[in-house]
Motif scaffolding. Structure first.
Motif, PDB file in Angstrom:
ATOM      1  N   GLU A  55       0.827  -1.206   0.000  1.00 16.06           N
ATOM      2  CA  GLU A  55       0.000   0.000   0.000  1.00 16.06           C
ATOM      3  C   GLU A  55       0.862   1.257   0.000  1.00 16.06           C
ATOM      4  O   GLU A  55       2.058   1.216   0.294  1.00 16.06           O
ATOM      5  CB  GLU A  55      -0.917   0.011   1.236  1.00 16.06           C
ATOM      6  N   ARG A  56       0.216   2.370  -0.273  1.00 15.78           N
ATOM      7  CA  ARG A  56       0.870   3.673  -0.211  1.00 15.78           C
ATOM      8  C   ARG A  56      -0.058   4.662   0.482  1.00 15.78           C
ATOM      9  O   ARG A  56      -1.247   4.373   0.684  1.00 15.78           O
ATOM     10  CB  ARG A  56       1.209   4.190  -1.610  1.00 15.78           C
ATOM     11  N   ILE A  57       0.479   5.810   0.839  1.00 19.37           N
ATOM     12  CA  ILE A  57      -0.347   6.920   1.304  1.00 19.37           C
ATOM     13  C   ILE A  57      -0.637   7.788   0.082  1.00 19.37           C
ATOM     14  O   ILE A  57       0.265   8.367  -0.515  1.00 19.37           O
ATOM     15  CB  ILE A  57       0.363   7.748   2.390  1.00 19.37           C
ATOM     16  N   ASP A  58      -1.903   7.852  -0.301  1.00 15.92           N
ATOM     17  CA  ASP A  58      -2.273   8.629  -1.485  1.00 15.92           C
ATOM     18  C   ASP A  58      -2.235  10.126  -1.206  1.00 15.92           C
ATOM     19  O   ASP A  58      -1.922  10.917  -2.106  1.00 15.92           O
ATOM     20  CB  ASP A  58      -3.672   8.224  -1.961  1.00 15.92           C
ATOM     21  N   LEU A  59      -2.541  10.506   0.034  1.00 13.34           N
ATOM     22  CA  LEU A  59      -2.562  11.927   0.369  1.00 13.34           C
ATOM     23  C   LEU A  59      -2.272  12.110   1.850  1.00 13.34           C
ATOM     24  O   LEU A  59      -2.845  11.426   2.695  1.00 13.34           O
ATOM     25  CB  LEU A  59      -3.950  12.517   0.049  1.00 13.34           C
ATOM     26  N   VAL A  60      -1.349  13.033   2.140  1.00 12.11           N
ATOM     27  CA  VAL A  60      -1.118  13.493   3.508  1.00 12.11           C
ATOM     28  C   VAL A  60      -1.669  14.907   3.601  1.00 12.11           C
ATOM     29  O   VAL A  60      -1.284  15.779   2.822  1.00 12.11           O
ATOM     30  CB  VAL A  60       0.382  13.500   3.874  1.00 12.11           C
ATOM     31  N   ILE A  61      -2.590  15.128   4.541  1.00  7.93           N
ATOM     32  CA  ILE A  61      -3.139  16.464   4.770  1.00  7.93           C
ATOM     33  C   ILE A  61      -2.572  16.982   6.088  1.00  7.93           C
ATOM     34  O   ILE A  61      -2.843  16.413   7.150  1.00  7.93           O
ATOM     35  CB  ILE A  61      -4.674  16.460   4.830  1.00  7.93           C
ATOM     36  N   VAL A  62      -1.760  18.029   6.009  1.00  9.65           N
ATOM     37  CA  VAL A  62      -1.232  18.685   7.205  1.00  9.65           C
ATOM     38  C   VAL A  62      -2.110  19.910   7.419  1.00  9.65           C
ATOM     39  O   VAL A  62      -1.981  20.905   6.709  1.00  9.65           O
ATOM     40  CB  VAL A  62       0.240  19.076   7.036  1.00  9.65           C
ATOM     41  N   THR A  63      -3.020  19.831   8.375  1.00 10.69           N
ATOM     42  CA  THR A  63      -4.094  20.813   8.432  1.00 10.69           C
ATOM     43  C   THR A  63      -3.623  22.224   8.734  1.00 10.69           C
ATOM     44  O   THR A  63      -4.143  23.190   8.180  1.00 10.69           O
ATOM     45  CB  THR A  63      -5.162  20.410   9.467  1.00 10.69           C
ATOM     46  N   HIS A  64      -2.615  22.377   9.611  1.00  5.44           N
ATOM     47  CA  HIS A  64      -2.095  23.706   9.938  1.00  5.44           C
ATOM     48  C   HIS A  64      -0.828  23.556  10.768  1.00  5.44           C
ATOM     49  O   HIS A  64      -0.487  22.465  11.218  1.00  5.44           O
ATOM     50  CB  HIS A  64      -3.137  24.555  10.669  1.00  5.44           C
ATOM     51  N   ILE A  65      -0.139  24.677  10.969  1.00  7.27           N
ATOM     52  CA  ILE A  65       1.138  24.648  11.689  1.00  7.27           C
ATOM     53  C   ILE A  65       0.884  24.686  13.187  1.00  7.27           C
ATOM     54  O   ILE A  65       0.593  25.719  13.773  1.00  7.27           O
ATOM     55  CB  ILE A  65       2.041  25.824  11.253  1.00  7.27           C
ATOM     56  N   ASP A  66       0.974  23.519  13.796  1.00  7.83           N
ATOM     57  CA  ASP A  66       0.778  23.358  15.232  1.00  7.83           C
ATOM     58  C   ASP A  66       1.508  22.074  15.612  1.00  7.83           C
ATOM     59  O   ASP A  66       1.351  21.047  14.945  1.00  7.83           O
ATOM     60  CB  ASP A  66      -0.718  23.257  15.542  1.00  7.83           C
ATOM     61  N   ALA A  67       2.294  22.110  16.672  1.00  2.08           N
ATOM     62  CA  ALA A  67       3.139  20.968  17.029  1.00  2.08           C
ATOM     63  C   ALA A  67       2.353  19.682  17.176  1.00  2.08           C
ATOM     64  O   ALA A  67       2.819  18.613  16.772  1.00  2.08           O
ATOM     65  CB  ALA A  67       3.899  21.265  18.324  1.00  2.08           C
ATOM     66  N   ASP A  68       1.146  19.754  17.752  1.00  2.00           N
ATOM     67  CA  ASP A  68       0.387  18.520  17.980  1.00  2.00           C
ATOM     68  C   ASP A  68      -0.283  17.997  16.714  1.00  2.00           C
ATOM     69  O   ASP A  68      -0.998  16.998  16.753  1.00  2.00           O
ATOM     70  CB  ASP A  68      -0.634  18.695  19.112  1.00  2.00           C
ATOM     71  N   HIS A  69      -0.017  18.643  15.604  1.00  2.00           N
ATOM     72  CA  HIS A  69      -0.497  18.179  14.297  1.00  2.00           C
ATOM     73  C   HIS A  69       0.661  17.829  13.350  1.00  2.00           C
ATOM     74  O   HIS A  69       0.516  16.944  12.514  1.00  2.00           O
ATOM     75  CB  HIS A  69      -1.376  19.249  13.638  1.00  2.00           C
ATOM     76  N   ILE A  70       1.804  18.541  13.476  1.00  2.00           N
ATOM     77  CA  ILE A  70       2.846  18.371  12.452  1.00  2.00           C
ATOM     78  C   ILE A  70       4.114  17.658  12.906  1.00  2.00           C
ATOM     79  O   ILE A  70       4.873  17.178  12.063  1.00  2.00           O
ATOM     80  CB  ILE A  70       3.249  19.720  11.819  1.00  2.00           C
ATOM     81  N   GLU A  71       4.360  17.545  14.215  1.00  2.00           N
ATOM     82  CA  GLU A  71       5.624  16.923  14.645  1.00  2.00           C
ATOM     83  C   GLU A  71       5.784  15.520  14.075  1.00  2.00           C
ATOM     84  O   GLU A  71       6.856  15.140  13.609  1.00  2.00           O
ATOM     85  CB  GLU A  71       5.693  16.860  16.180  1.00  2.00           C
ATOM     86  N   TYR A  92       2.136   9.822  -2.206  1.00  2.00           N
ATOM     87  CA  TYR A  92       1.882  10.378  -3.521  1.00  2.00           C
ATOM     88  C   TYR A  92       1.780  11.896  -3.510  1.00  2.00           C
ATOM     89  O   TYR A  92       2.350  12.558  -4.372  1.00  2.00           O
ATOM     90  CB  TYR A  92       0.606   9.778  -4.123  1.00  2.00           C
ATOM     91  N   GLU A  93       1.053  12.457  -2.539  1.00  2.00           N
ATOM     92  CA  GLU A  93       0.876  13.915  -2.521  1.00  2.00           C
ATOM     93  C   GLU A  93       0.750  14.413  -1.089  1.00  2.00           C
ATOM     94  O   GLU A  93       0.258  13.694  -0.213  1.00  2.00           O
ATOM     95  CB  GLU A  93      -0.367  14.332  -3.322  1.00  2.00           C
TER      96      GLU A  93
END
Length: 413
Positions: A55-71, A92-93
């Motif tokens: 399998e692959r990850i078709d899409l990564v959504i990084v919703t906003h710049i916040d440590a508890d979301h992006i680290e 993929y994207e």
């Protein structure tokens, strides 16, 4: 057999979700990555397993710049290497709005002068101050800093990932595109941010720069992305401090009414307002992921869908905004949307999330004819004297779903 699987990872007070749709030709969407502990303890083993299954990850959504979301996403990209030779899993994207996507007021192509470069470099050198959790399970031994790793924007660029390609490499914004077809069965509807939200974030940053140099130029210099990311991470922690108000537990139905009468104060944070907010649709089923979004814009966008195409704002799942903060779930929005499943992603050890007002607003509404009951789903143990009472659950026709220890919670829809 269920067509949709939603994995809710233990992300402390953060967000990390894996949405998988289909069977033979599965589509996988990763929404945020929580903290670095989330990645190493939970997300990485799962991604390795997926990779072994082809399998692959078709899409990564990084919703906003916040440590508890992006680290966690930063750690993933550090280890993954590049899109061409993935060490963990093929991606993929990626959707992510960095500073370069906010440059609505970009100056001429002239270069930054020495003083301007020095100011940006100093922002980078300050790194990420962090807002460490006192819980001993939250083992954040190292903060994000300029010396121990790159920013998310730099890692995406260096890894040559497809970056906002569904938006022609422009900002993720409803003015650029509102509907994206990943394939014939998977549709993503964008509900936010809009250009106005992104402009507010840009102005917030520009105001800081011009405190130190009134005529600071905005250019395409890559220093901006790193300095912007570190600065926003620090500001997010400062803005969250006012969420720590204590609300004592209640023990009667009358107290629900008292909660509903509390003043509806809305979130004004430009960082939260920039959240990428989506509806993921698969074969007629709809999942609403609200990130840390402001309810006003979401309400407006869903109402437009109702008015323009007769959209039915009933979702198989709603990820409650900002971990259940009372500032991000308005009565007006809840008058429009509903679901049998409300997900709260938080361990409850920071900012007193979820707030009792939010839960009261969700459960107190009349149950529509197409809904048997509402379920409140938590990815950590939730104990509240008022809402865990059997008599309250029966009165308002809802139930509470808790995890088995601190394992990833999996929902089948």
């Amino acid at each position: 057999m269920s067509d949709i699987s939603i994995e809710i990872f233990p992300a402390l007070e953060g967000d990390c979700f894996l949405v998988s749709m289909g069977s033979e030709h599965k589509v996988n969407i990763l929404i945020d990555g929580g903290y670095k502990e989330t990645y190493y303890n939970h997300l990485k083993p799962r991604l390795k397993q997926m990779n072994q299954n082809g399998e692959r990850i078709d899409l990564v959504i990084v919703t906003h710049i916040d440590a508890d979301h992006i680290e966690g996403i930063i750690e993933l990209l550090k280890e993954n290497g590049s899109s061409e030779e993935a060490n963990v899993i093929q991606i993929y994207e990626i959707w992510h709005n960095s500073y370069k996507h906010l440059q609505f007021f970009k100056d001429s192509k002239e270069e930054l002068d020495y003083r301007e470069k020095t100011i940006l470099t100093s922002k980078i050198a300050q790194g990420y101050i962090g807002n460490k959790n006192t819980d001993e399970d939250h083992n954040q031994n190292e903060d994000i800093s300029a010396k121990d790793g790159s920013t998310l924007a730099a890692l995406i660029y260096e890894g040559k990932y497809n970056w906002n390609t569904s938006f022609n490499e422009n900002s993720i914004s409803i003015e650029n595109k509102k509907k994206i077809n990943l394939n014939e069965n998977v549709v993503i509807r964008l509900l936010g941010p809009n250009n106005n939200s992104l402009k507010k974030l840009n102005k917030y940053w520009l105001k800081e720069l011009r405190k130190e140099k009134y005529d600071f130029k905005l250019t395409e210099d890559e220093l901006f992305d790193d300095a912007f990311e570190f600065y926003m991470l620090n500001q997010k922690n400062i803005e969250c401090l006012n969420e720590n108000e204590e609300i004592s537990s209640r023990s009667s139905i009358d107290e629900i009414d008292c909660l509903l009468k509390q003043k509806n104060v809305l979130d004004r944070s430009p960082v939260n307002g920039s959240s990428i907010t989506t509806v993921i649709e698969y074969k007629g089923k709809k999942l609403l992921f609200l990130a840390d979004s402001h309810p006003q814009l979401v309400d407006e966008q869903i109402q437009q869908l109702v008015d323009q195409i007769g959209y039915i704002p009933f979702f198989e799942l709603i990820k409650v905004s900002h971990h259940g903060s009372r500032k991000n779930t308005s009565i007006e929005l809840l008058d429009l949307i509903d679901s049998p499943n409300y997900v709260f992603s938080t361990n409850g050890k920071k900012h007193n999330h979820p707030n009792e007002e939010t839960i009261a607003r969700i459960i107190s509404r009349e149950i529509p004819s197409n809904l048997e009951k509402r379920e409140l789903i938590f990815n950590y143990f939730f104990k509240n004297e008022l809402f865990c009472k059997e008599e309250i659950q029966q009165r308002y026709n809802y139930s509470i779903s808790l995890p088995n220890g601190e394992l990833t919670k999996v929902l089948k829809i």
